[in-house]
Enzyme design. Structure first.
Site, PDB file in Angstrom:
ATOM      1  N   SER A 119       0.829  -1.205   0.000  1.00  0.00           N
ATOM      2  CA  SER A 119       0.000   0.000   0.000  1.00  0.00           C
ATOM      3  C   SER A 119       0.867   1.262   0.000  1.00  0.00           C
ATOM      4  CB  SER A 119      -0.975  -0.055   1.186  1.00  0.00           C
ATOM      5  OG  SER A 119      -1.980   0.922   1.077  1.00  0.00           O
ATOM      6  N   ASP A 174     -10.087  -5.003  -4.022  1.00  0.00           N
ATOM      7  CA  ASP A 174      -9.506  -4.003  -3.116  1.00  0.00           C
ATOM      8  C   ASP A 174     -10.401  -2.763  -3.066  1.00  0.00           C
ATOM      9  OD1 ASP A 174      -7.932  -2.063  -1.808  1.00  0.00           O
ATOM     10  OD2 ASP A 174      -6.074  -2.896  -2.598  1.00  0.00           O
ATOM     11  N   HIS A 208      -7.980  -5.396   0.423  1.00  0.00           N
ATOM     12  CA  HIS A 208      -6.737  -4.631   0.629  1.00  0.00           C
ATOM     13  C   HIS A 208      -5.894  -5.334   1.692  1.00  0.00           C
ATOM     14  CE1 HIS A 208      -4.256  -1.121   0.054  1.00  0.00           C
ATOM     15  NE2 HIS A 208      -4.217  -0.889   1.360  1.00  0.00           N
TER      16      HIS A 208
END
Length: 232
Positions: A119, A174, A208
């Site tokens: 991320s 995600d 995610h």
């Protein structure tokens, strides 16, 4: 200079099982620490590789109502046209380059170091690989995007990592960093480094986060880019 001034504890480290001849520096995501990723790498460790999982400094984050949390740089929004913290991204990148330099001083050449992250950490790893003068072994970018992407058309021409190997992974469910952002980032990266060296993998149903299948792919990538060398 600015390499040791992050208001964060020392990195979480998974030492090599034998003498370290290679290293992976992996950057966690927003609000996280390096400890969870150190545990994940301990589960897929390769004997001659040292894993370094630094912790981001704590700072107010605009995206989360200015609440303080571990963050490599400020995030204003997650849309493609959101304002970006250019100064913060560049400062964070310099700190990561200093971390790479430290490993070189410890005896591991930069071209035996893989930089990676998840991320926000993955975003920083991509930006750093494209701006450093340190030749790296590879980049692992999970569930992320390329920050300051419009600043690269001219910079990439002089990048020492134009032939670097990139493994980019993204879950197709995600909700935070949409799959399309990841795919578009991979296409952008193909214009900045050798496109033959860009691998983009998607994971069905993955939100995610990371998954075991993804970590196996990461391990295989590390094994390929950081093969054992004779220490005789």
């Amino acid at each position: 200079m600015c390499g040791n001034n992050m208001s964060a504890p020392l990195p979480a480290i998974v030492p090599a099982a034998r003498r370290a001849t290679a290293a992976v520096i992996f950057l966690h995501g927003l609000g996280d620490t390096g400890h969870g990723w150190a545990e994940a790498f301990a589960g897929i460790r390769i004997p001659h590789v040292k894993y370094i999982c630094p912790h981001a400094p704590t700072m107010p984050v605009s995206l989360n109502m200015r609440m303080s949390m571990p963050s490599w740089f400020d995030i204003h929004g997650l849309s493609p046209d959101a304002e970006e913290d250019e100064g913060g991204i560049k400062r964070a990148s310099e700190n990561i380059k200093a971390l790479i330099d430290q490993e070189v001083k410890n005896g591991i050449p930069s071209d035996r170091i893989i930089l990676g992250g998840f991320s926000q950490g993955g975003a920083l790893s991509l930006y750093t690989a494209l701006t450093t003068q340190q030749k790296l072994a590879g980049v692992v970018a999970l569930s992320c995007w390329l920050p300051l992407r419009n600043s690269f058309p001219q910079a990439s021409a002089i990048n020492v990592n134009k032939d670097i190997a990139l493994l980019q992974c993204h879950g197709d469910c995600d909700p935070l960093v949409p799959f399309m952002f990841g795919h578009q980032t991979a296409e952008k990266m193909k214009t900045l480094i050798n496109p033959a060296n860009v691998t983009f993998k998607s994971y069905r149903g993955l939100p995610h986060s990371a998954c075991p299948e993804e970590m196996v792919d990461v391990k295989r990538f590390i094994e390929k880019q950081l093969p054992p060398i004779s220490t005789e």
